[in-house]
Design an enzyme around this catalytic site. Structure first.
Site, short mmCIF file in Angstrom:
data_model
loop_
_atom_site.label_atom_id
_atom_site.label_comp_id
_atom_site.label_asym_id
_atom_site.label_seq_id
_atom_site.Cartn_x
_atom_site.Cartn_y
_atom_site.Cartn_z
N GLY A 33 0.81 -1.22 0.00
CA GLY A 33 0.00 0.00 0.00
C GLY A 33 0.83 1.26 0.00
CG LEU A 35 -1.08 1.52 -3.86
CD1 LEU A 35 -2.22 1.07 -4.80
CD2 LEU A 35 -0.04 0.41 -3.74
N GLY A 38 5.40 4.03 -8.87
CA GLY A 38 6.10 2.74 -9.06
C GLY A 38 5.11 1.60 -9.04
CG HIS A 39 3.07 0.63 -5.40
ND1 HIS A 39 3.27 1.70 -4.56
CD2 HIS A 39 3.65 -0.43 -4.79
CE1 HIS A 39 3.92 1.30 -3.49
NE2 HIS A 39 4.18 0.01 -3.60
N GLY A 156 8.52 -5.39 -8.72
CA GLY A 156 9.43 -4.34 -9.15
C GLY A 156 10.89 -4.75 -8.98
CE LYS A 158 13.10 1.66 -4.05
NZ LYS A 158 12.60 1.04 -2.88
CB SER A 194 10.69 4.12 -1.54
OG SER A 194 10.47 3.54 -0.27
NE ARG A 196 10.37 0.83 5.18
CZ ARG A 196 10.16 -0.43 4.75
NH1 ARG A 196 10.45 -0.77 3.51
NH2 ARG A 196 9.65 -1.34 5.56
#
Ligand code: AMP
Length: 287
Positions: A33, A35, A38-39, A156, A158, A194, A196
């Site tokens: 989640g 999002l 990237g997602h 991904g 990533k 990200s 984060r």
């Protein structure tokens, strides 16, 4: 058409059963989640290859260590659902931890069946500083595969080590689906997206930019003919902001996952750092 938000495994299974009866190709995009683009790129790829797309949104307690950010991990299900609507996903599967693991389970491998990836794949890179993390990832991904029974699952690049481990698990355990790797999506200034990144202060965000700069420096040197990883390592480190604490910077063959001293084609260059309390990862593939 908007996606359906489902919180229960049985509800998902019943829709999947219908789709299987109708011979539809099913894609799964597993996420935690919060999002971002990237997602979104994974969901778009899934839409382009599948008749039906399930996006799972689950902050998986089993893959977090005791001192990690499970409690503070951003949870934005309404926004996530909205993005999934816009992208044309069919189901947003957002189970609770209780739904996934039951009420009485202590979430340890004394109470729960775990899927444990091979030691050589987890005793390095992120696995070193996050013991148990990839057991948690492999376990939840297996559960999601069993619930959704996708033809394709989208991951991904990533999270390069995660991608290696999932591909290996699918091969070793004869799982009946194909893993589709998707390229890293970055901010316009180069920072890899990200969930984060939302932890970063403005100052930390500036420092974080030096992560991708260091990787791009390696790419530039490699394109100019430098293949010795110790030279590439030193020049990348010189580009990292002083506030950054390096966890690892590694060079690995992208097909075999073996460490390399000399870059040849398809070398994964992966980095993990801490900026304040925030841990970030990034990588590039030198081709
Ligand atoms: P997460 O929600 O962080 O667990 O990520 C869910 C999926 O999205 C994983 O397969 C990630 O590798 C992928 N992902 C996360 N960030 C990016 C990004 N910047 N570009 C492409 N894929 C990403």
């Amino acid at each position: 058409m908007s996606a359906i938000l489902l919180n229960h495994i049985d509800e998902v299974k019943s829709d999947i059963k219908q789709w299987k009866n109708d011979n539809l190709k099913i894609g799964l995009v597993p996420t935690m989640g919060a999002l971002h683009s990237g997602h979104a790129s994974l969901i778009k790829k899934a839409k382009s290859m599948c008749d039906r797309v399930v996006v799972s949104v689950f902050v998986n307690p089993v893959q977090f260590g005791p001192n990690e950010d499970y409690d503070k991990y951003p949870r934005t299900i309404e926004k996530d659902k909205h993005l999934c609507d816009e992208l044309g996903a069919d189901i947003v599967f957002a189970p609770s931890a209780k739904e996934m693991y039951g009420e009485n389970v202590k979430l340890s491998n004394t109470d729960l069946t775990f899927v444990c990836p091979p030691y050589n794949y987890i005793d390095c890179m992120c696995g070193k500083s996050r013991p148990g993390h990839f057991d948690g990832v492999a376990t939840v991904v297996t559960k999601l595969f069993n619930i959704v029974q996708p033809d394709f699952a989208f991951f991904g690049q990533k999270d390069a080590q995660q991608l290696f481990i999932i591909k290996k698990m699918v091969k070793d355990l004869n799982m009946n689906l194909e893993i589709i790797p998707c390229p890293i999506v970055r901010e316009t200034d180069g920072l890899a997206l990200s969930s984060r990144n939302s932890y970063l202060s403005l100052d930390e965000r500036k420092s974080a930019l030096s992560i991708s700069k260091a990787l791009f420096e390696i790419e530039k040197l490699y394109k100019n003919g430098v293949t010795d990883t110790s030279i590439l390592f030193d020049s990348a480190i010189a580009h990292l902001d002083k506030k950054i604490e390096l966890e690892y910077l590694e060079f690995r063959n992208f097909d075999t996952f073996q460490k390399v001293d000399e870059i040849s084609k398809n070398t994964l260059t992966a980095i993990a750092v801490k900026i304040g309390k925030t841990r970030l990862i990034d990588n590039i593939i030198l081709r």
